[in-house]
Design a protein around this motif. Structure first.
Motif, PDB file in Angstrom:
ATOM      1  N   ASN A  42      63.834-100.960 -25.213  1.00  0.00           N
ATOM      2  CA  ASN A  42      64.205-101.824 -24.554  1.00  0.00           C
ATOM      3  C   ASN A  42      64.580-102.867 -25.887  1.00  0.00           C
ATOM      4  N   TRP A  43      63.737-103.499 -26.546  1.00  0.00           N
ATOM      5  CA  TRP A  43      63.333-104.591 -27.635  1.00  0.00           C
ATOM      6  C   TRP A  43      63.679-103.808 -28.897  1.00  0.00           C
ATOM      7  N   LYS A  44      64.922-104.803 -29.222  1.00  0.00           N
ATOM      8  CA  LYS A  44      64.481-104.681 -31.114  1.00  0.00           C
ATOM      9  C   LYS A  44      63.800-106.204 -31.463  1.00  0.00           C
ATOM     10  N   GLN A  45      62.960-105.448 -31.379  1.00  0.00           N
ATOM     11  CA  GLN A  45      62.399-106.457 -32.300  1.00  0.00           C
ATOM     12  C   GLN A  45      62.620-107.441 -33.680  1.00  0.00           C
ATOM     13  N   GLN A  46      62.368-108.504 -33.516  1.00  0.00           N
ATOM     14  CA  GLN A  46      63.543-109.962 -34.615  1.00  0.00           C
ATOM     15  C   GLN A  46      62.357-109.280 -35.805  1.00  0.00           C
ATOM     16  N   THR A  47      62.850-108.995 -36.908  1.00  0.00           N
ATOM     17  CA  THR A  47      61.534-108.870 -38.250  1.00  0.00           C
ATOM     18  C   THR A  47      61.606-109.959 -39.033  1.00  0.00           C
ATOM     19  N   ASN A  48      62.555-110.774 -38.907  1.00  0.00           N
ATOM     20  CA  ASN A  48      62.779-112.202 -39.829  1.00  0.00           C
ATOM     21  C   ASN A  48      61.819-113.228 -38.929  1.00  0.00           C
ATOM     22  N   THR A  49      60.510-112.848 -38.319  1.00  0.00           N
ATOM     23  CA  THR A  49      60.226-114.032 -37.798  1.00  0.00           C
ATOM     24  C   THR A  49      58.265-113.380 -36.893  1.00  0.00           C
ATOM     25  N   GLN A  50      57.415-114.547 -37.712  1.00  0.00           N
ATOM     26  CA  GLN A  50      56.394-114.044 -37.086  1.00  0.00           C
ATOM     27  C   GLN A  50      56.204-114.046 -35.952  1.00  0.00           C
ATOM     28  N   HIS A  51      56.480-114.570 -35.010  1.00  0.00           N
ATOM     29  CA  HIS A  51      55.836-114.766 -33.718  1.00  0.00           C
ATOM     30  C   HIS A  51      57.208-114.394 -33.007  1.00  0.00           C
ATOM     31  N   PRO A  52      58.143-113.100 -32.595  1.00  0.00           N
ATOM     32  CA  PRO A  52      58.858-112.824 -31.556  1.00  0.00           C
ATOM     33  C   PRO A  52      58.901-113.185 -30.465  1.00  0.00           C
ATOM     34  N   ALA A  53      57.711-113.243 -29.476  1.00  0.00           N
ATOM     35  CA  ALA A  53      58.218-113.629 -28.415  1.00  0.00           C
ATOM     36  C   ALA A  53      56.257-114.297 -27.528  1.00  0.00           C
ATOM     37  N   VAL A  54      56.163-114.865 -26.830  1.00  0.00           N
ATOM     38  CA  VAL A  54      55.183-115.550 -26.104  1.00  0.00           C
ATOM     39  C   VAL A  54      55.086-114.541 -24.937  1.00  0.00           C
ATOM     40  N   LEU A  55      53.482-114.515 -24.511  1.00  0.00           N
ATOM     41  CA  LEU A  55      52.715-114.216 -23.242  1.00  0.00           C
ATOM     42  C   LEU A  55      53.044-115.411 -22.311  1.00  0.00           C
ATOM     43  N   HIS A  56      53.754-116.087 -21.680  1.00  0.00           N
ATOM     44  CA  HIS A  56      53.076-117.190 -21.534  1.00  0.00           C
ATOM     45  C   HIS A  56      52.361-116.864 -20.135  1.00  0.00           C
ATOM     46  N   CYS A  57      52.074-118.075 -20.096  1.00  0.00           N
ATOM     47  CA  CYS A  57      51.015-118.018 -19.146  1.00  0.00           C
ATOM     48  C   CYS A  57      50.260-116.902 -18.803  1.00  0.00           C
ATOM     49  N   PHE A  58      49.016-116.785 -20.001  1.00  0.00           N
ATOM     50  CA  PHE A  58      47.645-116.060 -20.201  1.00  0.00           C
ATOM     51  C   PHE A  58      46.877-115.808 -19.451  1.00  0.00           C
ATOM     52  N   CYS A  59      47.102-114.927 -18.082  1.00  0.00           N
ATOM     53  CA  CYS A  59      46.136-114.690 -17.012  1.00  0.00           C
ATOM     54  C   CYS A  59      46.012-112.490 -17.452  1.00  0.00           C
ATOM     55  N   ALA A  60      45.590-112.467 -18.315  1.00  0.00           N
ATOM     56  CA  ALA A  60      44.587-110.793 -18.001  1.00  0.00           C
ATOM     57  C   ALA A  60      43.226-111.286 -19.102  1.00  0.00           C
ATOM     58  N   ARG A  61      42.910-109.881 -19.965  1.00  0.00           N
ATOM     59  CA  ARG A  61      41.976-109.497 -20.201  1.00  0.00           C
ATOM     60  C   ARG A  61      42.458-109.069 -21.742  1.00  0.00           C
ATOM     61  N   TYR A  62      41.537-109.190 -22.200  1.00  0.00           N
ATOM     62  CA  TYR A  62      41.363-109.071 -24.422  1.00  0.00           C
ATOM     63  C   TYR A  62      42.835-107.971 -24.307  1.00  0.00           C
ATOM     64  N   GLU A  63      42.036-107.205 -23.486  1.00  0.00           N
ATOM     65  CA  GLU A  63      42.783-105.472 -23.221  1.00  0.00           C
ATOM     66  C   GLU A  63      44.497-105.819 -23.076  1.00  0.00           C
ATOM     67  N   GLU A  64      44.842-106.406 -22.449  1.00  0.00           N
ATOM     68  CA  GLU A  64      46.662-106.696 -22.762  1.00  0.00           C
ATOM     69  C   GLU A  64      46.981-107.394 -23.895  1.00  0.00           C
ATOM     70  N   ALA A  65      45.948-108.534 -24.288  1.00  0.00           N
ATOM     71  CA  ALA A  65      45.964-109.768 -24.933  1.00  0.00           C
ATOM     72  C   ALA A  65      46.040-108.767 -26.799  1.00  0.00           C
ATOM     73  N   LYS A  66      45.492-107.826 -26.468  1.00  0.00           N
ATOM     74  CA  LYS A  66      45.372-106.792 -28.278  1.00  0.00           C
ATOM     75  C   LYS A  66      46.779-106.638 -28.326  1.00  0.00           C
ATOM     76  N   ARG A  67      47.266-105.269 -27.339  1.00  0.00           N
ATOM     77  CA  ARG A  67      48.778-105.104 -26.920  1.00  0.00           C
ATOM     78  C   ARG A  67      49.374-105.979 -27.477  1.00  0.00           C
ATOM     79  N   ALA A  68      50.083-107.645 -26.951  1.00  0.00           N
ATOM     80  CA  ALA A  68      50.493-108.227 -27.426  1.00  0.00           C
ATOM     81  C   ALA A  68      50.387-108.885 -28.291  1.00  0.00           C
ATOM     82  N   LEU A  69      49.233-109.239 -28.994  1.00  0.00           N
ATOM     83  CA  LEU A  69      49.544-109.553 -30.621  1.00  0.00           C
ATOM     84  C   LEU A  69      49.682-108.230 -31.289  1.00  0.00           C
ATOM     85  N   ASP A  70      50.058-107.173 -31.223  1.00  0.00           N
ATOM     86  CA  ASP A  70      49.280-106.027 -32.095  1.00  0.00           C
ATOM     87  C   ASP A  70      50.659-106.175 -32.462  1.00  0.00           C
ATOM     88  N   MET A  71      51.960-106.816 -31.365  1.00  0.00           N
ATOM     89  CA  MET A  71      52.917-106.863 -31.639  1.00  0.00           C
ATOM     90  C   MET A  71      53.630-108.236 -32.048  1.00  0.00           C
TER      91      MET A  71
END
Ligand SMILES: [Zn+2]
Length: 270
Positions: A154-183
């Motif tokens: 559902n999300w058309k990720q912006q391509t004109n920016t290096q960081h299109p989102a933040v996972l606020h209050c990060f409180c998970a494992r590296y596994e979840e972090a990695k999936r977010a960082l890859d985006m």
């Protein structure tokens, strides 16, 4: 002096009614806080967030959206109102939006997911970055899996920016972090990083590195270790930063500079 950004605050919370102006006009500048992002995440918080920007135009910027817990408050008129407010120059992002499976008694999974999709459609139209709130039930990470699936479809990720989102209050494992960082997402780091039991968060953040994080308080909640039980506010950002700098092993001025640069890139500040 080091300068910092609080990328996520709720300064319109009644907890600040007695001293909000003192805090914003004196204590924050003294602590080196140069920008604070005010989250208006329920319909009755949108206009007050913009009003706070008017009162402190250099310091305060807004982030508007509907938090999953407040999904039942969103009416069709409210959705139209939000669509009209999002392009406002004072508003920098759509947030905090996402899935919170600890509050299903207030907002069902279906309602949360539908509202999240509506928020993503608005973000697609306005080309604003996302501030994501994802909270799990105990050790069940389904809320993360569902979030990544919904984003994918559902999300058309912006391509004109290096960081299109933040996972606020990060409180998970590296596994979840990695999936977010890859985006291309950043991780929002707050007082939770400093709590004794949260070694897995510290490990994940160390692995991600300073280039992938921004600092936040989520005040009035989540005061850092040493101040737990007290009201949190953006002047605690330097303390949160020192926990992070010590743990990942970089000098505090470097962390201040990197996280400030990251937050500016996310929110589109010069
Ligand atoms: Zn928040």
């Amino acid at each position: 002096m080091n300068f910092f950004i609080d990328s996520h605050a709720h300064l319109n919370d009644p907890a600040f009614d007695a001293d909000r102006d003192e805090l914003l006009s004196r204590q924050l500048p003294q602590a080196g806080i140069v920008h604070s992002f005010e989250i208006g995440c329920a319909p009755n918080e949108w206009q007050p967030a913009l009003d706070l920007c008017d009162k402190y135009p250099q310091l305060v910027h807004a982030v508007l959206g509907v938090h999953p817990e407040y999904a039942p408050q969103l009416t069709p008129e409210g959705l139209k109102q939000l669509a009209a407010l999002l392009p406002d120059a004072r508003n920098t992002a759509v947030g905090e939006i996402g899935l919170d499976y600890t509050c299903q008694a207030i907002a069902s999974k279906d309602l949360q997911q539908n509202t999240f999709i509506q928020m993503l459609q608005l973000a697609n139209q306005t080309q604003k970055p996302l501030v994501l709130h994802v909270r799990r039930e105990g050790e069940d990470y389904a809320s993360y899996e569902d979030t990544f699936q919904i984003l994918k479809h559902n999300w058309k990720q912006q391509t004109n920016t290096q960081h299109p989102a933040v996972l606020h209050c990060f409180c998970a494992r590296y596994e979840e972090a990695k999936r977010a960082l890859d985006m291309g997402m950043l991780l929002g780091i707050n007082g939770c990083f400093s709590y004794k039991k949260n070694e897995y968060i510290r490990e994940a953040v160390k692995k991600a590195g300073a280039d992938k994080i921004i600092l936040e308080t989520d005040c009035p909640y989540l005061s850092p270790q040493g101040k737990r039980g007290q009201r949190n506010d953006p002047s605690n950002i330097p303390l949160i930063a020192s926990f992070v700098a010590d743990y990942i092993g970089i000098p505090l001025p470097d962390l201040a500079e990197i996280t400030t640069r990251n937050a500016k890139a996310l929110y589109g500040l010069p």
